[in-house]
Design an enzyme around this catalytic site. Structure first.
Site, PDB file in Angstrom:
ATOM      1  N   TYR A  66      38.998 -57.251 -52.227  1.00 26.63           N
ATOM      2  CA  TYR A  66      38.439 -58.517 -51.745  1.00 26.63           C
ATOM      3  C   TYR A  66      38.861 -58.849 -50.311  1.00 26.63           C
ATOM      4  CZ  TYR A  66      37.202 -59.805 -56.598  1.00 26.63           C
ATOM      5  OH  TYR A  66      36.684 -59.848 -57.863  1.00 26.63           O
ATOM      6  N   HIS A  72      39.504 -52.413 -61.755  1.00 24.15           N
ATOM      7  CA  HIS A  72      38.368 -53.180 -61.236  1.00 24.15           C
ATOM      8  C   HIS A  72      37.025 -52.668 -61.761  1.00 24.15           C
ATOM      9  CE1 HIS A  72      37.259 -55.797 -57.516  1.00 24.15           C
ATOM     10  NE2 HIS A  72      36.387 -55.966 -58.476  1.00 24.15           N
TER      11      HIS A  72
END
Length: 315
Positions: free
Chosen positions: A59, A121
């Site tokens: 991110y 993830h």
């Protein structure tokens, strides 16, 4: 300033330590350009009552989140023990020998000694050191789920994370993981909202003691065209009947399903509005109307081109 709202928590069914996670978290997926704004928003969120913060190595928000939480602790707004911090292992490190170094790097960036939750993830592995988004399909490598999960378990045993889980795993991929896991995953974080309700996945997770966390709970993100949640006439009608917003109806529905969620809003008012969902309830008729909403996936995957078998035909 108004008193901080106390957010309910949920106990991880598979946790021997009876670890608790706040049902609402604050997401920090990348749609921002200013680190200062991120930091200020997180400190404001702490003041409002948020204790659960969701980030990921991919991110680019770990540094800002770490700085904000450090400042919030320094200001006496919160203690580390009150916080619940989640981060995620990116696909370039989704290899048995790279999991522990990746977690240590995230901890250093976050300025934390441990995470509360560390997630895989995506159920994909790609060339180490070759970061691109979307991921080029030719960079993908075989995903050693058993080896990677053993390394995740080692991270927990070392105390570098209190719990481990996954993100974007279908029922089939969860079944494969459960067949090799010694420490069971406590969370599967997936896209879930009123236009992608994932009933089959929710039922499987409930049967197996896995908490579902919804990202894009308001269907914001990679959307083109109308937002099937925020611009839905049925939800508008339900919201008006309760004197609430469509966002509040959407989050209340998730809460009533036992789902946790990590909406992302850096707007002070919306941030606060997202917490005002605990003192009212949807009716049986509301639930029936919501069950009739047309369903479609928003986030089809992180690769270019998309993988045909990523979701195992799961509806």
């Amino acid at each position: 300033m108004a008193a901080a709202i106390e957010i309910p928590t949920i106990v991880f069914p598979n946790s021997s330590a009876q670890q608790r996670m706040p049902v609402v978290g604050m997401g920090s997926a990348p749609d921002f350009t200013c680190k200062k704004d991120t930091k200020e928003a997180i400190i404001e969120a702490v003041k409002q009552g948020y204790r659960h913060f969701d980030t990921a190595a991919a991110y680019g928000s770990e540094q800002a989140l770490g700085e904000a939480l450090k400042e919030a602790i320094h200001l006496g707004l919160v203690s580390r023990q009150d916080l619940f911090v989640t981060s995620k292992l990116w696909v370039t490190e989704n290899h048995p020998h790279l999991v522990l170094p990746a977690l240590r790097k995230s901890l250093k960036t976050l300025q934390l000694e441990y995470l509360d939750l560390y997630l895989i993830h995506w159920p994909l592995s790609s060339q180490p050191g070759k970061f691109s988004f979307p991921i080029e399909v030719e960079d993908l490598l075989p995903f050693d789920v058993k080896g990677v999960w053993e390394s995740m378990e080692e991270c927990q045993k070392l105390g570098l994370t209190k719990a481990i889980g996954v993100s974007n795993f279908s029922v089939k991929k969860l079944q494969n993981l459960l067949s090799v896991a010694t420490i069971r995953p406590v969370v599967d974080q997936v896209e879930m909202n009123l236009a992608w309700q994932q009933k089959k996945l929710r039922e499987f997770c409930k049967e197996n003691g896995i908490i579902v966390t919804a990202f894009s709970p308001l269907r914001k993100g990679a959307s083109r065209g109308p937002n099937e949640v925020m611009e839905n006439d049925v939800l508008k009608e339900i919201a008006e009947a309760h004197g609430k917003s469509i966002a509040q109806v959407s989050l209340r529905w998730l809460y009533e399903q036992g789902v946790t969620f990590v909406p992302k809003s850096y707007d002070k008012e919306r941030m606060n509005q997202n917490l005002h969902i605990f003192d009212w309830a949807l009716t049986e008729q509301d639930h029936h109307k919501i069950s009739q909403i047309s369903q479609s996936r928003l986030i089809s995957g992180p690769t270019k081109p998309q993988l045909a078998d990523l979701w195992d035909d799961q509806i």
